[in-house]
Motif scaffolding. Structure first.
Motif, PDB file in Angstrom:
ATOM      1  N   ALA A 224      44.053  81.103  56.366  1.00 22.38           N
ATOM      2  CA  ALA A 224      43.920  80.886  56.983  1.00 22.38           C
ATOM      3  C   ALA A 224      42.042  80.859  57.564  1.00 22.38           C
ATOM      4  CB  ALA A 224      44.620  80.230  58.228  1.00 22.38           C
ATOM      5  N   ALA A 225      42.434  82.283  58.483  1.00 20.34           N
ATOM      6  CA  ALA A 225      41.557  82.839  59.268  1.00 20.34           C
ATOM      7  C   ALA A 225      40.194  83.284  58.325  1.00 20.34           C
ATOM      8  CB  ALA A 225      41.540  84.401  59.833  1.00 20.34           C
ATOM      9  N   GLU A 226      39.985  82.988  56.808  1.00 24.29           N
ATOM     10  CA  GLU A 226      39.109  83.373  56.107  1.00 24.29           C
ATOM     11  C   GLU A 226      37.523  82.341  56.366  1.00 24.29           C
ATOM     12  OE1 GLU A 226      38.679  86.367  54.936  1.00 24.29           O
ATOM     13  OE2 GLU A 226      40.668  86.960  55.096  1.00 24.29           O
ATOM     14  N   GLU A 227      37.116  83.016  56.212  1.00 23.34           N
ATOM     15  CA  GLU A 227      35.209  81.981  55.767  1.00 23.34           C
ATOM     16  C   GLU A 227      35.030  81.817  54.683  1.00 23.34           C
ATOM     17  OE1 GLU A 227      30.543  82.162  57.117  1.00 23.34           O
ATOM     18  OE2 GLU A 227      31.953  83.612  57.601  1.00 23.34           O
ATOM     19  N   SER A 228      35.271  82.389  53.546  1.00 25.55           N
ATOM     20  CA  SER A 228      35.699  81.794  52.069  1.00 25.55           C
ATOM     21  C   SER A 228      36.539  82.868  51.605  1.00 25.55           C
ATOM     22  CB  SER A 228      33.833  82.156  51.723  1.00 25.55           C
ATOM     23  OG  SER A 228      34.045  82.939  51.775  1.00 25.55           O
ATOM     24  N   VAL A 229      36.727  81.963  50.368  1.00 27.10           N
ATOM     25  CA  VAL A 229      37.815  82.737  49.262  1.00 27.10           C
ATOM     26  C   VAL A 229      37.108  82.733  48.219  1.00 27.10           C
ATOM     27  CG1 VAL A 229      39.579  82.969  50.585  1.00 27.10           C
ATOM     28  CG2 VAL A 229      39.023  81.119  49.129  1.00 27.10           C
ATOM     29  N   ARG A 230      37.633  83.405  46.929  1.00 32.26           N
ATOM     30  CA  ARG A 230      36.792  83.389  45.515  1.00 32.26           C
ATOM     31  C   ARG A 230      38.155  82.201  45.153  1.00 32.26           C
ATOM     32  NH1 ARG A 230      36.622  89.481  43.243  1.00 32.26           N
ATOM     33  NH2 ARG A 230      37.735  89.199  44.459  1.00 32.26           N
ATOM     34  N   ARG A 231      37.950  82.612  44.107  1.00 29.29           N
ATOM     35  CA  ARG A 231      39.023  81.383  42.668  1.00 29.29           C
ATOM     36  C   ARG A 231      39.628  82.708  42.552  1.00 29.29           C
ATOM     37  NH1 ARG A 231      34.730  77.823  39.646  1.00 29.29           N
ATOM     38  NH2 ARG A 231      33.935  76.763  41.130  1.00 29.29           N
ATOM     39  N   GLU A 232      39.414  83.636  42.466  1.00 28.90           N
ATOM     40  CA  GLU A 232      40.952  84.712  41.812  1.00 28.90           C
ATOM     41  C   GLU A 232      41.242  84.994  43.331  1.00 28.90           C
ATOM     42  OE1 GLU A 232      37.070  84.915  40.054  1.00 28.90           O
ATOM     43  OE2 GLU A 232      37.300  84.931  41.611  1.00 28.90           O
ATOM     44  N   ASP A 233      41.146  84.851  44.774  1.00 31.43           N
ATOM     45  CA  ASP A 233      42.237  84.932  45.682  1.00 31.43           C
ATOM     46  C   ASP A 233      42.929  83.688  45.308  1.00 31.43           C
ATOM     47  OD1 ASP A 233      40.875  87.007  46.229  1.00 31.43           O
ATOM     48  OD2 ASP A 233      39.274  85.778  47.868  1.00 31.43           O
ATOM     49  N   LEU A 234      42.815  82.829  44.221  1.00 24.78           N
ATOM     50  CA  LEU A 234      44.392  81.649  44.600  1.00 24.78           C
ATOM     51  C   LEU A 234      45.048  81.516  43.773  1.00 24.78           C
ATOM     52  CD1 LEU A 234      41.220  79.237  46.430  1.00 24.78           C
ATOM     53  CD2 LEU A 234      43.547  80.125  46.992  1.00 24.78           C
ATOM     54  N   LYS A 235      45.255  82.592  43.250  1.00 26.91           N
ATOM     55  CA  LYS A 235      45.852  82.795  41.151  1.00 26.91           C
ATOM     56  C   LYS A 235      47.205  82.205  41.530  1.00 26.91           C
ATOM     57  CE  LYS A 235      45.843  87.754  40.791  1.00 26.91           C
ATOM     58  NZ  LYS A 235      44.658  88.507  39.879  1.00 26.91           N
ATOM     59  N   ASP A 236      47.399  83.105  43.169  1.00 29.95           N
ATOM     60  CA  ASP A 236      49.402  83.285  43.261  1.00 29.95           C
ATOM     61  C   ASP A 236      49.691  82.164  44.067  1.00 29.95           C
ATOM     62  OD1 ASP A 236      49.698  85.514  41.407  1.00 29.95           O
ATOM     63  OD2 ASP A 236      48.627  86.721  43.701  1.00 29.95           O
ATOM     64  N   GLU A 237      48.809  81.355  43.944  1.00 31.59           N
ATOM     65  CA  GLU A 237      49.123  80.316  45.290  1.00 31.59           C
ATOM     66  C   GLU A 237      49.669  79.233  44.593  1.00 31.59           C
ATOM     67  OE1 GLU A 237      48.595  79.759  48.303  1.00 31.59           O
ATOM     68  OE2 GLU A 237      47.359  81.940  48.294  1.00 31.59           O
ATOM     69  N   ARG A 238      50.741  78.413  45.794  1.00 27.38           N
ATOM     70  CA  ARG A 238      51.379  77.008  45.273  1.00 27.38           C
ATOM     71  C   ARG A 238      50.447  75.527  45.286  1.00 27.38           C
ATOM     72  NH1 ARG A 238      57.356  76.725  45.376  1.00 27.38           N
ATOM     73  NH2 ARG A 238      57.460  75.261  46.250  1.00 27.38           N
ATOM     74  N   TRP A 239      50.294  75.293  44.634  1.00 24.57           N
ATOM     75  CA  TRP A 239      49.282  73.956  44.860  1.00 24.57           C
ATOM     76  C   TRP A 239      49.992  72.445  44.761  1.00 24.57           C
ATOM     77  CZ3 TRP A 239      44.499  74.052  45.358  1.00 24.57           C
ATOM     78  CH2 TRP A 239      43.672  76.083  44.886  1.00 24.57           C
ATOM     79  N   ILE A 240      48.737  71.918  45.799  1.00 24.01           N
ATOM     80  CA  ILE A 240      49.080  70.123  45.387  1.00 24.01           C
ATOM     81  C   ILE A 240      48.431  69.522  44.609  1.00 24.01           C
ATOM     82  CG2 ILE A 240      49.493  68.015  46.250  1.00 24.01           C
ATOM     83  CD1 ILE A 240      50.569  70.737  49.267  1.00 24.01           C
ATOM     84  N   SER A 241      48.307  68.909  43.915  1.00 22.33           N
ATOM     85  CA  SER A 241      47.602  68.728  42.782  1.00 22.33           C
ATOM     86  C   SER A 241      47.561  66.673  42.558  1.00 22.33           C
ATOM     87  CB  SER A 241      47.137  68.767  41.790  1.00 22.33           C
ATOM     88  OG  SER A 241      46.149  68.959  40.973  1.00 22.33           O
ATOM     89  N   GLN A 242      46.500  66.058  42.120  1.00 16.82           N
ATOM     90  CA  GLN A 242      46.753  64.855  41.335  1.00 16.82           C
ATOM     91  C   GLN A 242      47.278  64.827  39.889  1.00 16.82           C
ATOM     92  OE1 GLN A 242      42.968  62.383  40.760  1.00 16.82           O
ATOM     93  NE2 GLN A 242      43.189  62.697  43.834  1.00 16.82           N
ATOM     94  N   PRO A 243      48.165  64.229  39.972  1.00 16.00           N
ATOM     95  CA  PRO A 243      48.960  63.533  38.381  1.00 16.00           C
ATOM     96  C   PRO A 243      47.869  64.091  37.133  1.00 16.00           C
ATOM     97  CG  PRO A 243      49.104  61.878  39.848  1.00 16.00           C
ATOM     98  CD  PRO A 243      48.260  62.101  40.730  1.00 16.00           C
ATOM     99  N   PRO A 244      48.252  64.966  36.264  1.00 18.08           N
ATOM    100  CA  PRO A 244      47.904  65.206  34.689  1.00 18.08           C
ATOM    101  C   PRO A 244      46.744  63.666  34.677  1.00 18.08           C
ATOM    102  CG  PRO A 244      50.085  66.459  34.823  1.00 18.08           C
ATOM    103  CD  PRO A 244      50.213  65.563  36.147  1.00 18.08           C
ATOM    104  N   GLY A 245      45.978  64.120  34.147  1.00 16.78           N
ATOM    105  CA  GLY A 245      45.399  62.548  33.069  1.00 16.78           C
ATOM    106  C   GLY A 245      43.871  62.836  34.290  1.00 16.78           C
TER     107      GLY A 245
END
Length: 303
Positions: free
Chosen positions: A182-203
């Motif tokens: 939360a305190a980071e100004e920016s992150v790379r996609r690699e930094d998010l690989k272990d996160e728990r994601w909330i997403s729209q449904p498949p399709g």
């Protein structure tokens, strides 16, 4: 002689699959659509709809009649375009299909502006999925679609459909306020690989983009919650249940429990307007597209 309004009702049911969905698209009540089709059955002395569980299915005769209806509606559209061209002013009914966040964040201003400028234009909005809206344009069910695709997953227009770009909608990663990122100004996609994601449904376009992007980093995304509405995703993030990638358009103010982090490179989705080639010269189409493009810089800045 077959009634065109009744054929339009049957055609809508063939496209949307249910009487209720067809009614919503046409701006009628379900009972009105059912009455139209019942009258068409009497006129043709043919059974067109059969009960199937809680829904209905079209008979073979109904499918043939719906195909003919599509051809007739295309001819009527050409005649209407010619008349509107001669008048030179946007007029008549314009059916617009739009995805949820644009229906909330862009279309209210656009529809209000069109009503102010062109009182003879009856523009009507129907909220639909981007993929479906393009198909509905191609099949002549709606006149104009506002859809989106992503930078790494473009969605080309099918034959007979033209499109123009309205603008780019930027996206941010939303994390709980107490999250380590939360305190980071920016992150790379690699930094998010272990996160728990909330997403729209498949399709959905957004889900497919997220899966493809994170898999490119060499990891399989952990989708723990699925929600179609962006506001629901924001609420789940605020409860500390995961992180989400949410576009800015129609997002609104974020609660204090949610922090915004810039993802580098920043994802964006492209908003487009699409219409049938045969209606390209219709003033209602050209003026609506011009209004959307004119409003977009202000809407994007506010978002």
């Amino acid at each position: 002689m077959l009634d065109l309004a009744r054929l339009r009702a049957l055609h809508a049911v063939s496209v949307y699959g249910t009487v209720g969905a067809a009614a919503a698209a046409l701006g009628y009540t379900p009972s009105a659509v059912s009455q139209q089709i019942a009258k068409l059955e009497r006129e043709t002395r043919t059974t067109l709809l059969e009960r199937q569980g809680r829904g209905v299915r079209l008979t073979d005769e109904a499918h043939q009649l719906a195909d003919t209806a599509q051809q007739l509606l295309s001819i009527v559209e050409k005649a209407e375009v010619r008349l509107e061209e001669r008048r030179g002013l946007p007029s008549g009914r314009l059916a617009i299909g739009c995805f949820a966040s644009a229906a909330r964040g862009l279309m209210p201003q656009a529809l209000a502006e069109l009503a102010r400028r062109h009182p003879s234009l009856d523009a009507r909005l129907c909220e639909v999925d981007p993929h479906l809206s393009i198909e509905l344009v191609a099949r002549g069910v709606i006149d104009l679609a506002v859809a989106h695709d992503w930078d790494i997953a473009p969605m080309p227009a099918p034959p007979g459909v033209e499109q123009v770009v309205i603008g780019d909608d930027l996206c941010d990663v939303l994390v709980p306020a107490g999250h380590p990122l939360a305190a980071e100004e920016s992150v790379r996609r690699e930094d998010l690989k272990d996160e728990r994601w909330i997403s729209q449904p498949p399709g959905t376009v957004c889900h497919d983009w997220l899966m493809r992007t994170l898999r490119a980093t060499g990891c399989e995304p952990r989708i723990v919650h699925q929600a179609e509405e962006n506001h629901t995703q924001v609420a789940l993030v605020a409860a500390g249940l995961g992180v989400a990638l949410v576009p800015r358009l129609g997002r609104g103010l974020l609660p204090a429990e949610v922090a915004t982090v810039r993802l580098t490179p920043m994802p964006k989705r492209r908003l487009c307007a699409l219409w049938r080639t045969g209606a390209a010269r219709r003033p209602a189409i050209t003026e609506t597209v011009r209004t959307l493009q004119e409003l977009w810089p202000t809407v994007a800045a506010r978002a």
